[in-house]
Design a protein around this motif. Structure first.
Motif, PDB file in Angstrom:
ATOM      1  N   ALA A   1       0.829  -1.207   0.000  1.00  0.00           N
ATOM      2  CA  ALA A   1       0.000   0.000   0.000  1.00  0.00           C
ATOM      3  C   ALA A   1       0.862   1.254   0.000  1.00  0.00           C
ATOM      4  CB  ALA A   1      -0.931  -0.017   1.211  1.00  0.00           C
ATOM      5  N   MET A   2       1.905   1.252   0.827  1.00  0.00           N
ATOM      6  CA  MET A   2       2.808   2.407   0.865  1.00  0.00           C
ATOM      7  C   MET A   2       3.511   2.591  -0.473  1.00  0.00           C
ATOM      8  SD  MET A   2       6.174   3.053   3.217  1.00  0.00           S
ATOM      9  CE  MET A   2       6.991   1.729   2.333  1.00  0.00           C
ATOM     10  N   THR A   3       3.933   1.491  -1.083  1.00  0.00           N
ATOM     11  CA  THR A   3       4.599   1.564  -2.384  1.00  0.00           C
ATOM     12  C   THR A   3       3.684   2.177  -3.424  1.00  0.00           C
ATOM     13  OG1 THR A   3       5.985  -0.357  -1.877  1.00  0.00           O
ATOM     14  CG2 THR A   3       5.681   0.176  -4.209  1.00  0.00           C
TER      15      THR A   3
ATOM     16  N   GLY B   1      -3.352   2.293  -1.467  1.00  0.00           N
ATOM     17  CA  GLY B   1      -2.212   3.170  -1.699  1.00  0.00           C
ATOM     18  C   GLY B   1      -2.469   4.175  -2.799  1.00  0.00           C
ATOM     19  N   LYS B   2      -3.064   3.729  -3.880  1.00  0.00           N
ATOM     20  CA  LYS B   2      -3.319   4.618  -5.012  1.00  0.00           C
ATOM     21  C   LYS B   2      -4.311   5.709  -4.654  1.00  0.00           C
ATOM     22  CE  LYS B   2      -2.141   1.262  -8.610  1.00  0.00           C
ATOM     23  NZ  LYS B   2      -2.646   0.419  -9.740  1.00  0.00           N
ATOM     24  N   ALA B   3      -5.187   5.445  -3.696  1.00  0.00           N
ATOM     25  CA  ALA B   3      -6.150   6.465  -3.260  1.00  0.00           C
ATOM     26  C   ALA B   3      -5.449   7.649  -2.610  1.00  0.00           C
ATOM     27  CB  ALA B   3      -7.150   5.846  -2.284  1.00  0.00           C
ATOM     28  N   GLU B   4      -4.235   7.412  -2.067  1.00  0.00           N
ATOM     29  CA  GLU B   4      -3.455   8.475  -1.425  1.00  0.00           C
ATOM     30  C   GLU B   4      -2.324   8.979  -2.313  1.00  0.00           C
ATOM     31  OE1 GLU B   4      -4.377   9.651   1.509  1.00  0.00           O
ATOM     32  OE2 GLU B   4      -6.014   8.185   1.595  1.00  0.00           O
ATOM     33  N   ARG B   5      -2.241   8.488  -3.516  1.00  0.00           N
ATOM     34  CA  ARG B   5      -1.116   8.783  -4.390  1.00  0.00           C
ATOM     35  C   ARG B   5      -1.182  10.192  -4.963  1.00  0.00           C
ATOM     36  NH1 ARG B   5       2.564   5.571  -6.960  1.00  0.00           N
ATOM     37  NH2 ARG B   5       3.390   6.238  -8.991  1.00  0.00           N
ATOM     38  N   ASP B   6      -0.044  10.879  -4.990  1.00  0.00           N
ATOM     39  CA  ASP B   6       0.057  12.202  -5.610  1.00  0.00           C
ATOM     40  C   ASP B   6      -0.023  12.027  -7.127  1.00  0.00           C
ATOM     41  OD1 ASP B   6       0.863  14.664  -6.682  1.00  0.00           O
ATOM     42  OD2 ASP B   6       2.255  15.054  -5.040  1.00  0.00           O
TER      43      ASP B   6
ATOM     44  N   ARG C   1      -6.631 -11.236  -6.309  1.00  0.00           N
ATOM     45  CA  ARG C   1      -7.063 -11.753  -5.009  1.00  0.00           C
ATOM     46  C   ARG C   1      -6.141 -11.288  -3.887  1.00  0.00           C
ATOM     47  NH1 ARG C   1      -6.255 -18.056  -3.864  1.00  0.00           N
ATOM     48  NH2 ARG C   1      -7.578 -18.258  -5.708  1.00  0.00           N
ATOM     49  N   VAL C   2      -4.854 -11.225  -4.189  1.00  0.00           N
ATOM     50  CA  VAL C   2      -3.874 -10.938  -3.147  1.00  0.00           C
ATOM     51  C   VAL C   2      -3.560  -9.448  -3.022  1.00  0.00           C
ATOM     52  CG1 VAL C   2      -1.494 -11.382  -2.415  1.00  0.00           C
ATOM     53  CG2 VAL C   2      -2.852 -13.224  -3.412  1.00  0.00           C
ATOM     54  N   TRP C   3      -3.486  -8.749  -4.157  1.00  0.00           N
ATOM     55  CA  TRP C   3      -2.929  -7.400  -4.145  1.00  0.00           C
ATOM     56  C   TRP C   3      -3.917  -6.276  -4.405  1.00  0.00           C
ATOM     57  CZ3 TRP C   3       1.276  -8.393  -1.885  1.00  0.00           C
ATOM     58  CH2 TRP C   3       2.087  -9.462  -2.234  1.00  0.00           C
ATOM     59  N   ALA C   4      -5.145  -6.578  -4.865  1.00  0.00           N
ATOM     60  CA  ALA C   4      -6.073  -5.512  -5.270  1.00  0.00           C
ATOM     61  C   ALA C   4      -6.344  -4.522  -4.140  1.00  0.00           C
ATOM     62  CB  ALA C   4      -7.382  -6.117  -5.776  1.00  0.00           C
ATOM     63  N   GLU C   5      -6.584  -5.029  -2.960  1.00  0.00           N
ATOM     64  CA  GLU C   5      -6.963  -4.147  -1.847  1.00  0.00           C
ATOM     65  C   GLU C   5      -5.826  -3.215  -1.424  1.00  0.00           C
ATOM     66  OE1 GLU C   5      -8.742  -4.512   2.709  1.00  0.00           O
ATOM     67  OE2 GLU C   5      -9.097  -6.119   1.249  1.00  0.00           O
ATOM     68  N   PRO C   6      -4.615  -3.729  -1.138  1.00  0.00           N
ATOM     69  CA  PRO C   6      -3.547  -2.785  -0.744  1.00  0.00           C
ATOM     70  C   PRO C   6      -3.142  -1.834  -1.861  1.00  0.00           C
ATOM     71  CG  PRO C   6      -2.687  -5.024  -0.975  1.00  0.00           C
ATOM     72  CD  PRO C   6      -4.169  -5.135  -1.012  1.00  0.00           C
ATOM     73  N   LEU C   7      -3.179  -2.280  -3.109  1.00  0.00           N
ATOM     74  CA  LEU C   7      -2.851  -1.380  -4.213  1.00  0.00           C
ATOM     75  C   LEU C   7      -3.879  -0.256  -4.314  1.00  0.00           C
ATOM     76  CD1 LEU C   7      -1.715  -3.888  -7.001  1.00  0.00           C
ATOM     77  CD2 LEU C   7      -0.277  -2.221  -5.815  1.00  0.00           C
TER      78      LEU C   7
ATOM     79  N   GLU D   1       1.319   7.021 -13.242  1.00  0.00           N
ATOM     80  CA  GLU D   1       0.870   5.671 -12.974  1.00  0.00           C
ATOM     81  C   GLU D   1       1.989   4.837 -12.340  1.00  0.00           C
ATOM     82  OE1 GLU D   1      -2.226   4.360 -13.363  1.00  0.00           O
ATOM     83  OE2 GLU D   1      -2.833   6.421 -13.815  1.00  0.00           O
ATOM     84  N   LEU D   2       1.606   3.927 -11.479  1.00  0.00           N
ATOM     85  CA  LEU D   2       2.568   3.037 -10.832  1.00  0.00           C
ATOM     86  C   LEU D   2       3.063   2.001 -11.834  1.00  0.00           C
ATOM     87  CD1 LEU D   2       3.813   2.184  -8.010  1.00  0.00           C
ATOM     88  CD2 LEU D   2       1.966   0.488  -7.925  1.00  0.00           C
TER      89      LEU D   2
END
Length: 346
Positions: free
Chosen positions: A178-180, A208-213, A199-205, A218-219
């Protein structure tokens, strides 16, 4: 989609670095230079910079605990200068076994250390003011009660080629991912299974993107595996070469309860296999641990088989959000393989 490769560092790194010249001509976009507990990566990265003209030269990765944040920034800026703006800074916390065992540094506050290191690097490169930082992991200058009291804020002497060198973070933990997604330019997930990634990464990604400048863009996501194209069992058997590596990470990179790769394998749905691999590996039964790696796990983390199948695997990585396909080409002509895949994704 870009194409990258990981420099092989467990044999003769110089010979491996020499091979990058041919891969660059074939269309390779980025070469990742690991460090682990072998030769340092910046030395090889400088050598590659002198031998190449276009390929991006990426630390893959520099452990956060083995250098101060300021030295990390200086190293990246120096490489960016001699390469003409082709540096990529890959960062990661590594793990307690390497950091405490090989470097003798306490493995503490990895997320805080990552965030503050990135903040300090960007301040150094921007060169807008003398460097200061008041964080939980780092204080610059050092407070008077922790040293001589003679420290003072300084600017990097040289003017960096770029004020914004790309920073990619190797992250597997939920909070770290999420931080990344929030603060980094790119994400380096190891042992990536595209079909199970959501399944594994959608939620933390998403968090994090919701707080992204938005200014970060794009990541970038770099993932992939072995690349080999061919018919028959001889080609498929190449996957067996990946079993010891997977067993090392899932079974041996940390103690029970402290192995990030084992946790990821469990989250992918391989709970029973992950436990068995770890038990065998920690008991010193490395061959048995490698044999216990499920065939499905090996196949889904790599791109090995007939051309039509490999193309499907490449598209699976793309569909999972991978923007840079990381390949380990195996065969008589690795450059030809890179050139072929580059043609598919361009």
């Amino acid at each position: 989609m870009r194409i990258s490769t990981q420099l092989q560092y467990d044999g003769d790194p110089k010979a491996a670095a020499d091979s990058v010249v041919a891969l660059e001509k074939a269309g390779l976009d980025t070469v990742w230079v690991a460090e682990a507990y072998g030769f340092d990566s910046p030395t090889l990265m400088g050598y590659i910079a002198a031998r190449t003209e276009r390929v991006r030269i990426a630390a893959g990765i520099l452990p956060l605990y083995s250098r101060t944040p300021t030295l990390i920034a200086m190293t990246a800026a120096g490489l960016d200068n001699i390469s003409g703006g082709r540096a990529v800074l890959g960062l990661g916390a590594s793990g307690p076994q390497v950091i405490e065992g090989f470097h003798g540094i306490p493995y503490s506050k990895p997320l805080t250390r990552t965030r503050e290191t990135i903040e300090i690097c960007r301040k150094v490169w921007a060169r807008e003011e003398r460097l200061t930082h008041d964080g939980k992991a780092f204080q610059l200058p050092l407070p008077t009660d922790q040293g001589t009291g003679l420290g003072k804020p300084l600017k990097i002497i040289n003017h960096p080629v770029r004020a914004e060198i790309p920073i990619h973070v190797a992250a597997l933990g939920v909070k770290n991912v999420a931080m990344t997604a929030e603060i980094a330019d790119g994400w380096l997930p190891h042992l990536f299974i595209p079909e199970l990634a959501d399944r594994v990464w959608a939620e933390p990604l998403a968090a994090g993107k919701a707080e992204r400048d938005p200014s970060l863009g794009e990541l970038e996501v770099t993932a992939g595996g072995m690349l080999a194209i061919g018919e028959g069992e001889d080609t498929k058997k190449l996957l067996d070469f990946m079993r010891p590596m997977i067993a090392l990470y899932v079974g041996g990179m940390g103690a029970k309860g402290k192995n990030f790769y084992n946790t990821v394998a469990q989250r992918y749905g391989f709970e029973e296999a992950a436990a068995k691999i770890q038990d065998l590996y920690l008991d010193g039964k490395k061959d048995e641990a490698a044999a216990a790696v499920p065939e499905e796990f090996v196949e889904l983390t790599n791109m090995v088989g007939p051309e039509s199948y490999v193309r499907e695997r490449v598209e699976a990585f793309r569909a999972a959000g991978v923007t840079q396909l990381n390949v380990t080409p195996v065969g008589e002509n690795p450059a030809a393989l890179v050139e072929k895949v580059k043609g598919w994704v361009s």
